[in-house]
Design a protein around this motif. Structure first.
Motif, mmCIF file in Angstrom:
data_model
loop_
_atom_site.group_PDB
_atom_site.id
_atom_site.type_symbol
_atom_site.label_atom_id
_atom_site.label_comp_id
_atom_site.label_asym_id
_atom_site.label_seq_id
_atom_site.Cartn_x
_atom_site.Cartn_y
_atom_site.Cartn_z
ATOM 1 N N GLY A 198 34.766 30.993 50.925
ATOM 2 C CA GLY A 198 33.470 31.003 51.366
ATOM 3 C C GLY A 198 32.659 32.100 50.715
ATOM 4 O O GLY A 198 31.398 31.659 50.155
ATOM 5 N N ARG A 199 33.233 33.209 50.569
ATOM 6 C CA ARG A 199 32.723 34.347 49.940
ATOM 7 C C ARG A 199 32.653 34.300 48.497
ATOM 8 O O ARG A 199 31.609 34.269 47.633
ATOM 9 N N LEU A 200 33.488 33.415 47.941
ATOM 10 C CA LEU A 200 33.639 33.253 46.549
ATOM 11 C C LEU A 200 32.464 32.396 46.105
ATOM 12 O O LEU A 200 31.736 32.581 44.979
ATOM 13 N N LYS B 28 36.256 22.636 56.003
ATOM 14 C CA LYS B 28 36.325 23.848 56.853
ATOM 15 C C LYS B 28 37.467 23.871 57.747
ATOM 16 O O LYS B 28 38.377 24.783 58.207
ATOM 17 N N ALA C 1 29.633 31.980 47.733
ATOM 18 C CA ALA C 1 28.362 32.483 48.325
ATOM 19 C C ALA C 1 27.957 33.709 47.174
ATOM 20 O O ALA C 1 26.945 33.778 46.965
ATOM 21 N N GLN C 2 29.099 34.401 46.521
ATOM 22 C CA GLN C 2 28.659 35.380 45.401
ATOM 23 C C GLN C 2 28.750 34.690 44.173
ATOM 24 O O GLN C 2 28.882 35.544 43.017
ATOM 25 N N SER C 3 28.679 33.420 43.877
ATOM 26 C CA SER C 3 28.956 32.795 42.601
ATOM 27 C C SER C 3 27.713 32.399 41.901
ATOM 28 O O SER C 3 27.782 31.879 40.623
ATOM 29 N N GLN D 264 37.703 31.735 54.832
ATOM 30 C CA GLN D 264 36.555 32.914 54.619
ATOM 31 C C GLN D 264 36.368 33.274 53.268
ATOM 32 O O GLN D 264 35.373 33.521 52.587
ATOM 33 N N SER D 265 37.522 33.747 52.610
ATOM 34 C CA SER D 265 37.560 34.244 51.188
ATOM 35 C C SER D 265 36.970 33.142 50.232
ATOM 36 O O SER D 265 36.138 33.600 49.324
ATOM 37 N N TYR E 282 38.083 27.976 42.701
ATOM 38 C CA TYR E 282 37.989 27.644 44.065
ATOM 39 C C TYR E 282 39.095 26.598 44.347
ATOM 40 O O TYR E 282 39.767 26.838 45.486
ATOM 41 N N HIS F 248 33.431 22.251 50.396
ATOM 42 C CA HIS F 248 33.755 23.625 51.122
ATOM 43 C C HIS F 248 33.529 23.190 52.769
ATOM 44 O O HIS F 248 34.357 23.511 53.335
ATOM 45 N N GLU G 274 41.551 32.790 54.458
ATOM 46 C CA GLU G 274 41.496 32.301 53.027
ATOM 47 C C GLU G 274 40.088 31.322 53.069
ATOM 48 O O GLU G 274 39.406 31.421 52.178
#
Length: 327
Positions: free
Chosen positions: A217-219, A202, A221-223, A214-215, A235, A198, A212
């Motif tokens: 990245g959140r996916l 970047k 980070a929260q995985s 950013q989305s 992803y 990822h 997208e």
């Protein structure tokens, strides 16, 4: 320092596998016994891609030469019938053949289709009403639609659209991104590896779909605690969807300026001014993208930076393809 990412790394074990409409490689498989050879595909891209030619109409046994077919009826569910013998309906046969090919071609990283074809066209294929009058809407080719439904992750493009420099560069970028992801998977990756992937993409994602990026990245980070295979699948589907949107001059300039920020302490005032002027000249259309990129890469060779050195944006595909020389 980390070694600079190069798309050639993906090619180390052979060419990337792509499927293609057989007529585009010069195969005489069209209804009239002719072909529609694309020299871009047969002479340029074939240096990098291992093409599997497919002609669905021949594949379902229609023969060469043969009666041509056309699409009729509902734009969302058209039928492929003979232009002379309308009772000959090959719709289901084309769908079944697409399912067969989807199973056999599961490892491809892209597909180039013949435009306007009632079997292979991806966009705005001519459609007729039941009374024979042209429909104002177009449709997708029967085979192409079914294959794409089976493999939504695979980048697809029509050969005619590849004549557009922006669309051509976007398609090849997506092909190499998917090939790179699959190469990472084949090596047995970990969650950390996916995060690194990822990070590598970047600026490529920022050039096409910053929201997208950013989305995604959140996916990641929260995985934590979720099965890695499921996270990776979510992803890559999100990433390939994000990369579909071609970058604009404005978004490229935004990325170029972000990357040049890593050089602000390394360059002299004159060097920074020269770089900024080239980015501005690109923004206004005076020079192609390759010009400011070449200067950026020159400065990073003189002043290496670990993070920038592994960015796919600087070289998302082999430089010899010269895809950014016309952007």
């Amino acid at each position: 320092m980390q070694r600079t990412f190069q798309p050639h790394d993906i090619l180390a074990n052979g060419k990337i596998k792509l499927a293609i409409s057989g007529c585009l490689l010069g195969q005489e498989v069209r209804f009239n016994g002719g072909h529609k050879e694309s020299r871009l595909c047969s002479q340029v891209l074939s240096e990098y891609f291992d093409f599997t030619p497919v002609c669905p109409e021949v594949g379902i046994g229609m023969g060469i030469p043969r009666e041509s077919i056309r699409l009729v009826g509902d734009p969302h569910d058209p039928q492929a019938v003979g232009t002379v013998h309308r009772e000959r309906n090959v719709t289901q046969a084309l769908k079944d053949y697409a399912d067969q090919q989807a199973d056999q071609l599961g490892d491809i990283c892209g597909y180039i289709f013949m435009q306007k074809s009632p079997s292979c066209g991806v966009e705005r294929v001519k459609l007729y009403r039941d009374n024979g009058a042209p429909h104002e809407e177009g449709a997708m080719g029967i085979y192409a639609k079914r294959f794409i439904e089976r493999h939504p992750l695979v980048p697809v493009e029509e050969a005619g659209r590849l004549n557009d420099a922006v669309l051509r560069e976007n398609f090849i970028t997506r092909v190499f991104a998917l090939a790179n992801f699959r190469a990472m998977q084949a090596q047995g990756f970990e969650r950390k590896t996916l995060m690194q992937f990822h990070a590598r993409y970047k600026y490529q994602l920022m050039a096409t779909a910053p929201a997208e990026y950013q989305s995604l990245g959140r996916l990641l980070a929260q995985s934590k605690g979720q099965p890695l295979a499921e996270v990776a699948e979510l992803y890559i589907h999100g990433m390939m969807q994000a990369l579909k949107k071609p970058a604009t001059r404005g978004s490229h300039c935004n990325v170029l300026q972000h990357i040049s920020g890593y050089l602000k302490r390394a360059l002299s005032g004159d060097e920074r001014q020269e770089l900024n002027e080239l980015i501005e000249q690109y923004r206004t259309g005076l020079v192609p993208l390759v010009v400011p990129l070449t200067l950026l890469k020159h400065h990073f060779r003189q002043h290496p930076h670990d993070y920038i050195g592994q960015q796919a944006y600087l070289q998302p595909h082999p430089q010899s393809l010269a895809l950014r020389n016309s952007l």
